[in-house]
Design a protein around this motif. Sequence first.
Motif, short mmCIF file in Angstrom:
data_model
loop_
_atom_site.label_atom_id
_atom_site.label_comp_id
_atom_site.label_asym_id
_atom_site.label_seq_id
_atom_site.Cartn_x
_atom_site.Cartn_y
_atom_site.Cartn_z
N GLN A 22 -38.16 -58.33 3.65
CA GLN A 22 -36.76 -57.89 4.47
C GLN A 22 -35.71 -57.81 3.45
O GLN A 22 -35.17 -56.70 3.13
CB GLN A 22 -36.45 -58.57 5.61
N GLU A 23 -35.57 -58.79 2.65
CA GLU A 23 -34.69 -58.63 1.39
C GLU A 23 -35.18 -57.56 0.50
O GLU A 23 -34.11 -57.08 -0.18
CB GLU A 23 -34.60 -60.12 0.74
N LEU A 24 -36.38 -57.49 0.18
CA LEU A 24 -36.63 -56.33 -0.74
C LEU A 24 -36.42 -55.09 -0.35
O LEU A 24 -35.86 -54.21 -1.11
CB LEU A 24 -38.29 -56.67 -1.06
N ASP A 25 -36.68 -54.81 0.97
CA ASP A 25 -36.16 -53.41 1.50
C ASP A 25 -34.73 -53.11 1.65
O ASP A 25 -34.45 -52.09 1.47
CB ASP A 25 -36.76 -53.50 3.02
N GLU A 26 -33.94 -54.19 1.89
CA GLU A 26 -32.44 -53.89 1.72
C GLU A 26 -32.10 -53.96 0.21
O GLU A 26 -31.26 -53.00 0.08
CB GLU A 26 -31.86 -55.32 2.16
N THR A 27 -32.60 -54.48 -0.99
CA THR A 27 -32.27 -54.14 -2.21
C THR A 27 -32.72 -52.88 -2.53
O THR A 27 -31.85 -52.08 -3.12
CB THR A 27 -33.11 -55.16 -2.96
N ARG A 28 -33.93 -52.28 -1.96
CA ARG A 28 -34.16 -50.91 -2.44
C ARG A 28 -33.50 -49.97 -1.90
O ARG A 28 -33.08 -48.85 -2.42
CB ARG A 28 -35.83 -50.89 -1.99
N GLU A 29 -32.94 -50.12 -0.47
CA GLU A 29 -32.31 -49.17 0.20
C GLU A 29 -30.61 -49.12 -0.65
O GLU A 29 -29.86 -48.12 -0.65
CB GLU A 29 -31.92 -49.80 1.79
N ALA A 35 -28.16 -44.76 -6.48
CA ALA A 35 -28.68 -43.39 -7.25
C ALA A 35 -28.21 -42.26 -6.66
O ALA A 35 -27.88 -41.36 -7.30
CB ALA A 35 -30.21 -44.01 -7.17
N ASP A 36 -28.06 -42.37 -5.23
CA ASP A 36 -27.64 -41.04 -4.42
C ASP A 36 -26.14 -40.67 -4.98
O ASP A 36 -25.93 -39.61 -5.41
CB ASP A 36 -27.59 -41.04 -3.07
N VAL A 37 -25.30 -41.67 -4.98
CA VAL A 37 -23.99 -41.34 -5.58
C VAL A 37 -23.90 -41.21 -6.85
O VAL A 37 -23.16 -40.24 -7.45
CB VAL A 37 -23.00 -42.81 -4.96
N LEU A 38 -24.82 -41.96 -7.67
CA LEU A 38 -24.57 -41.44 -9.23
C LEU A 38 -25.19 -40.09 -9.44
O LEU A 38 -24.50 -39.34 -10.27
CB LEU A 38 -25.40 -42.64 -9.96
N ARG A 39 -26.16 -39.65 -8.75
CA ARG A 39 -26.74 -38.36 -8.66
C ARG A 39 -25.53 -37.23 -8.62
O ARG A 39 -25.30 -36.34 -9.23
CB ARG A 39 -27.59 -38.00 -7.75
N ALA A 54 -20.20 -38.39 -0.59
CA ALA A 54 -21.34 -38.95 -0.88
C ALA A 54 -21.27 -40.37 -0.53
O ALA A 54 -22.12 -41.26 -0.01
CB ALA A 54 -21.96 -38.82 -2.07
N LEU A 55 -20.15 -41.05 -1.27
CA LEU A 55 -20.13 -42.33 -0.93
C LEU A 55 -19.87 -42.70 0.39
O LEU A 55 -20.28 -43.99 0.94
CB LEU A 55 -18.69 -42.83 -2.03
N THR A 56 -18.96 -42.04 1.17
CA THR A 56 -18.70 -42.36 2.58
C THR A 56 -20.16 -42.24 3.44
O THR A 56 -20.48 -43.14 4.22
CB THR A 56 -17.85 -41.32 3.19
N GLN A 57 -21.03 -41.24 3.01
CA GLN A 57 -22.27 -41.20 3.74
C GLN A 57 -23.21 -42.34 3.17
O GLN A 57 -23.82 -42.84 4.28
CB GLN A 57 -23.04 -39.90 3.39
N THR A 58 -23.16 -42.82 2.18
CA THR A 58 -23.87 -44.07 1.70
C THR A 58 -23.46 -45.30 2.43
O THR A 58 -24.32 -46.21 2.88
CB THR A 58 -23.63 -44.09 0.45
N CYS A 63 -24.26 -49.57 6.60
CA CYS A 63 -23.46 -50.31 7.49
C CYS A 63 -24.08 -49.89 8.79
O CYS A 63 -23.65 -50.54 9.90
CB CYS A 63 -22.08 -50.15 7.52
N GLU A 64 -25.12 -49.10 8.69
CA GLU A 64 -25.65 -48.62 10.17
C GLU A 64 -24.53 -47.87 11.04
O GLU A 64 -24.39 -48.25 12.17
CB GLU A 64 -26.48 -49.54 10.70
N ALA A 65 -23.44 -47.30 10.51
CA ALA A 65 -22.38 -46.83 11.24
C ALA A 65 -22.57 -45.36 11.82
O ALA A 65 -23.48 -44.77 11.34
CB ALA A 65 -20.98 -47.02 10.34
N SER A 66 -21.86 -44.96 12.39
CA SER A 66 -21.92 -43.65 12.76
C SER A 66 -20.79 -42.60 12.20
O SER A 66 -20.88 -41.39 12.14
CB SER A 66 -21.70 -43.46 14.46
#
Length: 148
Positions: A22-29, A35-39, A54-58, A63-66
């Motif tokens: 779980q910790e590894l999955d969170e770190t990867r996410e 990476a998305d924001v830097l792209r 892009a920052l807001t979407q990330t 945060c699993e927000a809507s």
Amino acid sequence: MKELGVPGSLIELEQKVALLTQELDETREQQAAAADVLRVISRSAFDLDAVLTALTQTAIRLCEASRGVIWLSRNGQLFLAAHVNYPDEWVAYVRANPITPAADAVTTSGRAAFAGEVFTLRMCRATRAAARLLAISSPTMVPRSQSR
């Protein structure tokens, strides 16, 4: 065997593996989000609106927000800088009516910016009514730190 740090049972080992996975999955996410924001930032034609969106979407995804919003503080007021998943009517209203940070502001953003601290919906009765209109369950505002 436990004295040597070896798990006492297979169940303990499986629990530890699940936790580490779980910790590894969170770190990867988080790394993928960065990476998305830097792209977006690295595109040849720099577009601040695209970067902030892009920052807001990330942030929404992590945060699993809507919904999400970024405010720009200028001359003592908060102006809409980026938003994701807000109704057009709300966007038009906040663009025409910047928020003035204050201890008694009717918005969580106004109070958070004034106090410089995290502010949640539970702290503001007036904002709870507004949140019901927008169908927001639990807005939390986190002001950016600044050196003063």
